[in-house]
Write a protein that holds these residues in place. Structure first.
Motif, PDB file in Angstrom:
ATOM      1  N   PHE A   5     -47.158   9.527  -6.294  1.00 31.79           N
ATOM      2  CA  PHE A   5     -45.816  10.032  -6.599  1.00 31.79           C
ATOM      3  C   PHE A   5     -45.648  10.145  -8.105  1.00 31.79           C
ATOM      4  CE2 PHE A   5     -41.515   8.584  -7.931  1.00 31.79           C
ATOM      5  CZ  PHE A   5     -40.748   9.637  -7.462  1.00 31.79           C
ATOM      6  N   THR A   6     -45.010  11.218  -8.541  1.00 34.34           N
ATOM      7  CA  THR A   6     -44.571  11.344  -9.925  1.00 34.34           C
ATOM      8  C   THR A   6     -43.059  11.524  -9.926  1.00 34.34           C
ATOM      9  OG1 THR A   6     -46.652  12.308 -10.699  1.00 34.34           O
ATOM     10  CG2 THR A   6     -44.697  12.731 -12.022  1.00 34.34           C
ATOM     11  N   GLY A   7     -42.372  10.671 -10.664  1.00 34.29           N
ATOM     12  CA  GLY A   7     -40.913  10.740 -10.704  1.00 34.29           C
ATOM     13  C   GLY A   7     -40.338   9.536 -11.424  1.00 34.29           C
ATOM     14  N   SER A   8     -39.136   9.164 -11.059  1.00 34.27           N
ATOM     15  CA  SER A   8     -38.428   8.097 -11.765  1.00 34.27           C
ATOM     16  C   SER A   8     -38.943   6.722 -11.357  1.00 34.27           C
ATOM     17  CB  SER A   8     -36.926   8.185 -11.473  1.00 34.27           C
ATOM     18  OG  SER A   8     -36.665   7.805 -10.130  1.00 34.27           O
ATOM     19  N   THR A   9     -38.750   5.759 -12.232  1.00 36.05           N
ATOM     20  CA  THR A   9     -39.122   4.377 -11.935  1.00 36.05           C
ATOM     21  C   THR A   9     -38.322   3.842 -10.758  1.00 36.05           C
ATOM     22  OG1 THR A   9     -39.771   3.961 -14.228  1.00 36.05           O
ATOM     23  CG2 THR A   9     -39.241   2.041 -12.879  1.00 36.05           C
ATOM     24  N   ARG A  10     -37.054   4.209 -10.682  1.00 36.80           N
ATOM     25  CA  ARG A  10     -36.208   3.730  -9.578  1.00 36.80           C
ATOM     26  C   ARG A  10     -36.779   4.158  -8.234  1.00 36.80           C
ATOM     27  NH1 ARG A  10     -32.628   5.791  -6.229  1.00 36.80           N
ATOM     28  NH2 ARG A  10     -32.730   7.848  -7.225  1.00 36.80           N
ATOM     29  N   VAL A  11     -37.129   5.428  -8.103  1.00 38.56           N
ATOM     30  CA  VAL A  11     -37.674   5.916  -6.833  1.00 38.56           C
ATOM     31  C   VAL A  11     -39.067   5.353  -6.594  1.00 38.56           C
ATOM     32  CG1 VAL A  11     -38.382   7.981  -5.557  1.00 38.56           C
ATOM     33  CG2 VAL A  11     -36.265   8.000  -6.889  1.00 38.56           C
ATOM     34  N   GLY A  12     -39.860   5.217  -7.644  1.00 40.71           N
ATOM     35  CA  GLY A  12     -41.188   4.630  -7.493  1.00 40.71           C
ATOM     36  C   GLY A  12     -41.137   3.226  -6.923  1.00 40.71           C
ATOM     37  N   ARG A  13     -40.207   2.424  -7.426  1.00 37.46           N
ATOM     38  CA  ARG A  13     -40.026   1.067  -6.893  1.00 37.46           C
ATOM     39  C   ARG A  13     -39.691   1.112  -5.395  1.00 37.46           C
ATOM     40  NH1 ARG A  13     -39.073  -3.281 -10.253  1.00 37.46           N
ATOM     41  NH2 ARG A  13     -38.840  -2.870 -12.485  1.00 37.46           N
ATOM     42  N   LEU A  14     -38.793   2.017  -5.026  1.00 42.90           N
ATOM     43  CA  LEU A  14     -38.380   2.137  -3.629  1.00 42.90           C
ATOM     44  C   LEU A  14     -39.566   2.515  -2.743  1.00 42.90           C
ATOM     45  CD1 LEU A  14     -36.160   2.271  -1.454  1.00 42.90           C
ATOM     46  CD2 LEU A  14     -35.762   4.653  -2.148  1.00 42.90           C
ATOM     47  N   LEU A  15     -40.370   3.469  -3.188  1.00 44.89           N
ATOM     48  CA  LEU A  15     -41.518   3.902  -2.399  1.00 44.89           C
ATOM     49  C   LEU A  15     -42.548   2.787  -2.253  1.00 44.89           C
ATOM     50  CD1 LEU A  15     -42.001   7.503  -3.850  1.00 44.89           C
ATOM     51  CD2 LEU A  15     -40.982   6.891  -1.653  1.00 44.89           C
ATOM     52  N   MET A  16     -42.762   2.042  -3.313  1.00 50.30           N
ATOM     53  CA  MET A  16     -43.706   0.927  -3.241  1.00 50.30           C
ATOM     54  C   MET A  16     -43.224  -0.121  -2.236  1.00 50.30           C
ATOM     55  SD  MET A  16     -44.655   0.551  -7.296  1.00 50.30           S
ATOM     56  CE  MET A  16     -45.694  -0.887  -7.087  1.00 50.30           C
ATOM     57  N   ALA A  17     -41.940  -0.391  -2.231  1.00 49.27           N
ATOM     58  CA  ALA A  17     -41.385  -1.349  -1.272  1.00 49.27           C
ATOM     59  C   ALA A  17     -41.546  -0.839   0.153  1.00 49.27           C
ATOM     60  CB  ALA A  17     -39.914  -1.607  -1.582  1.00 49.27           C
ATOM     61  N   GLN A  18     -41.325   0.455   0.354  1.00 50.69           N
ATOM     62  CA  GLN A  18     -41.480   1.025   1.691  1.00 50.69           C
ATOM     63  C   GLN A  18     -42.929   0.978   2.158  1.00 50.69           C
ATOM     64  OE1 GLN A  18     -39.689   4.879   1.087  1.00 50.69           O
ATOM     65  NE2 GLN A  18     -37.622   4.131   1.530  1.00 50.69           N
ATOM     66  N   CYS A  19     -43.866   1.203   1.240  1.00 52.35           N
ATOM     67  CA  CYS A  19     -45.285   1.093   1.601  1.00 52.35           C
ATOM     68  C   CYS A  19     -45.613  -0.319   2.081  1.00 52.35           C
ATOM     69  CB  CYS A  19     -46.163   1.443   0.403  1.00 52.35           C
ATOM     70  SG  CYS A  19     -46.294   3.207   0.039  1.00 52.35           S
ATOM     71  N   ALA A  20     -45.031  -1.310   1.412  1.00 53.61           N
ATOM     72  CA  ALA A  20     -45.316  -2.704   1.757  1.00 53.61           C
ATOM     73  C   ALA A  20     -44.619  -3.130   3.047  1.00 53.61           C
ATOM     74  CB  ALA A  20     -44.895  -3.614   0.609  1.00 53.61           C
ATOM     75  N   GLN A  21     -43.411  -2.628   3.264  1.00 51.68           N
ATOM     76  CA  GLN A  21     -42.597  -3.134   4.368  1.00 51.68           C
ATOM     77  C   GLN A  21     -42.746  -2.336   5.658  1.00 51.68           C
ATOM     78  OE1 GLN A  21     -38.657  -3.002   2.696  1.00 51.68           O
ATOM     79  NE2 GLN A  21     -39.110  -4.550   1.116  1.00 51.68           N
ATOM     80  N   ASP A  22     -42.970  -1.033   5.541  1.00 46.88           N
ATOM     81  CA  ASP A  22     -42.863  -0.164   6.711  1.00 46.88           C
ATOM     82  C   ASP A  22     -44.195   0.198   7.347  1.00 46.88           C
ATOM     83  OD1 ASP A  22     -40.209  -0.228   6.074  1.00 46.88           O
ATOM     84  OD2 ASP A  22     -40.104   1.814   5.295  1.00 46.88           O
ATOM     85  N   SER A  23     -45.308  -0.130   6.723  1.00 45.30           N
ATOM     86  CA  SER A  23     -46.611   0.258   7.251  1.00 45.30           C
ATOM     87  C   SER A  23     -47.450  -0.975   7.542  1.00 45.30           C
ATOM     88  CB  SER A  23     -47.346   1.155   6.249  1.00 45.30           C
ATOM     89  OG  SER A  23     -48.633   1.483   6.737  1.00 45.30           O
ATOM     90  N   LYS A  24     -48.231  -0.900   8.610  1.00 45.22           N
ATOM     91  CA  LYS A  24     -49.169  -1.975   8.916  1.00 45.22           C
ATOM     92  C   LYS A  24     -50.419  -1.887   8.038  1.00 45.22           C
ATOM     93  CE  LYS A  24     -47.741  -2.037  13.781  1.00 45.22           C
ATOM     94  NZ  LYS A  24     -48.187  -1.802  15.188  1.00 45.22           N
ATOM     95  N   VAL A  25     -50.574  -0.745   7.362  1.00 48.80           N
ATOM     96  CA  VAL A  25     -51.743  -0.497   6.524  1.00 48.80           C
ATOM     97  C   VAL A  25     -51.386  -0.782   5.063  1.00 48.80           C
ATOM     98  CG1 VAL A  25     -53.355   1.261   5.704  1.00 48.80           C
ATOM     99  CG2 VAL A  25     -52.621   1.248   8.104  1.00 48.80           C
ATOM    100  N   ILE A  26     -52.221  -1.546   4.375  1.00 50.16           N
ATOM    101  CA  ILE A  26     -52.047  -1.728   2.932  1.00 50.16           C
ATOM    102  C   ILE A  26     -52.602  -0.487   2.249  1.00 50.16           C
ATOM    103  CG2 ILE A  26     -52.695  -3.093   0.916  1.00 50.16           C
ATOM    104  CD1 ILE A  26     -52.745  -5.540   2.701  1.00 50.16           C
TER     105      ILE A  26
END
Length: 510
Positions: free
Chosen positions: A254-275
């Protein structure tokens, strides 16, 4: 305190009527104007659509298919099936396809530049430069595809052999911004395909046309169906969450704002069984330092390009301009005069225009608020400082502020607009402290003729990239990325391969 002369007041940035256009908007190849979604090799017109507007004129230039979450689900499943075959293509095959793609971008550069100027608003000359920059990434990774080297490691004894090799990841979810709609896509798609991955792309809703045409050119270059699907959508947040949470997606970039980047990283950790593997190119607040021994002509050239390119809407833009007290007044005066003599604000299709609009009303409002806050806290406007309403609602005059300090919001905020904030400093220790007083660290620049000072400042500046006596630091051969809250990973260069592969260790005992 510096006062604007009457000459500079009279010679404000020239504005050019939108009706005065010289560059043709007619396409040499109409097939390059794509509005349907590319899903698993098929061009699909969806029942729903959303408008794409020219930010210069507010004209609707296209209505683009609006993909749903179910379309992304289909594309991800198709990309996984394609990956199982594409990963086994030879590096030489992938190299040829990427070289073909690079050549196609160059051959169609004027049409592709028209698309960028239409949907993004930047001057046509800048759009041409972006197309060639995009092509350079496809060419670079066409050459890196055959250099995905492993390592032979001496064994501990006997006939035991040890190796380390790189292998592709799988399906890559790609989310790109509007400010470089072609280049930011190229920087991600090129290494992904070079290493044998497949892609599902969500382009920015403001600028989907430049992404869709790369999908079309991928087909012409010989890439198999489903290796690169491009799905425009107005459902940005929902699609981001889906890509981050989907177990078949092995990497998110992803390329964009730090705010959205943080959100996406959290979603990767919380919403997927895959690291997942993650690459994030996020916000910046680049310092630009002019020491007392600097070549002022070079420094002025650097700030003109580094600060005001694309009206300040780049992630590596100089945000805070630190000028030594001994040359502060001279530098400020010369900067304002240079802008008055060379800047032309207007529509990007006019060959005389050097600077176009901001991308949206929200962008204009953000710049306006930052400038007003700085003025209320003691900054002086030397040039610009207001909207260019006669041109349209998204135009803001290139601006120079003096006497900026740490109490002002503009010191701590990525402006993403045409505002040069001048900060006076006295010594090296002070300016390094000021430059590093930010939670992001993408790029930094400084000008000096002292080699010892150059080494000291380059090592102490807390950024992922440093330009010494230059404001141009982006190249396909150079690793691009930041530290602190500016993200994770690197794009481009030989290191760009690493973010799209995983390392496997093999021990062989015959």
């Amino acid at each position: 305190m510096i006062r604007s002369s009457s000459l500079l007041t009279r010679r404000a940035t020239i504005t050019i009527r939108l009706s005065q256009r010289y560059y043709s908007q007619a396409f040499d190849d109409p097939d390059l104007f794509r509005t349907k979604a590319l899903i698993n090799g098929n061009w699909i017109k969806k029942p729903d659509s959303f408008p794409v507007r020219n930010p210069s004129t507010q004209e609707i230039i296209a209505k683009v298919s609006d993909c749903q979450l179910s379309d992304y689900e289909d594309a991800i499943v198709g990309a996984k099936a394609a990956y199982d075959q594409f990963r086994n293509t030879s590096p030489q095959e992938r190299s040829v396809m990427l070289e073909n793609l690079s050549n196609l971008l160059v051959e169609n550069k004027r049409d592709l530049a028209r698309l960028i100027t239409l949907e993004n608003g930047k001057p046509f000359a800048d759009s041409l430069g972006e197309v060639l920059y995009s092509a350079s990434y496809f060419r670079w990774f066409s050459q890196e595809a055959v250099r995905m080297y492993g390592t032979v490691i001496p064994g501990p004894g006997g006939n035991k052999q040890m190796f380390a090799i790189r292998q592709p990841l799988g399906v890559v979810g790609i989310m790109t911004p509007w400010n470089f709609p072609s280049a930011m896509l190229a920087r991600k798609v090129a290494p992904a395909l070079a290493t044998g991955n497949t892609c599902v792309v969500k382009p920015a809703s403001e600028t989907p046309l430049s992404a869709l045409v790369i999908g079309w050119l991928c087909q012409q270059a010989g890439f198999p169906p489903s290796t690169c699907s491009i799905l425009p959508t107005s459902k940005t947040a929902e699609v981001g969450k889906l890509l981050c949470g989907h177990d078949l997606v092995k990497k998110v970039t992803f390329t964009g704002s730090t705010r959205v980047g943080r959100l996406l990283m959290a979603q990767c950790a919380q919403d997927s069984k895959v690291i997942k593997k993650i690459s994030m190119e996020l916000g910046g607040n680049a310092p630009f330092i002019v020491f007392s021994d600097a070549d002022l002509d070079k420094a002025l050239n650097g700030i003109i390009g580094c600060k005001f390119r694309q009206s300040g809407q780049t992630c590596v833009c100089a945000n805070r301009i630190f000028v030594h007290k001994d040359i502060y007044d001279e530098f400020a005066t010369r900067l304002v005069k240079r802008m008055a003599n060379t800047f032309n604000l207007g529509d990007g299709f006019n060959e005389r225009v050097t600077h176009g609009p901001l991308i949206s009303a929200a962008a204009v409002e953000k710049v306006t608020q930052l400038v007003e806050d700085a003025k209320q806290k003691g900054a002086e406007v030397l040039a610009g400082g207001k909207k260019a309403d006669a041109l349209g609602p998204y135009f803001y005059r290139p601006t120079v502020l003096s006497d900026v300090n740490e109490s002002m919001d503009i010191f701590h905020t990525e402006v993403f607009g045409p505002v040069a904030s001048l900060v006076k400093f006295e010594d090296t220790e002070e300016v390094i402290r000021l430059a590093n007083n930010t939670d992001v660290g993408l790029a930094g620049y400084f000008y000096t003729q002292d080699i010892s000072k150059a080494q000291e400042v380059a090592l102490k500046m807390e950024t992922g990239m440093v330009g010494i006596n230059t404001g141009a630091i982006s190249d396909a051969a150079l690793p691009f990325g930041g530290i602190k809250n500016s993200g994770l990973g690197r794009e481009g260069s030989l290191h760009g391969i690493e973010d799209y592969t995983e390392l496997k260790s093999i021990v062989l005992q015959p």
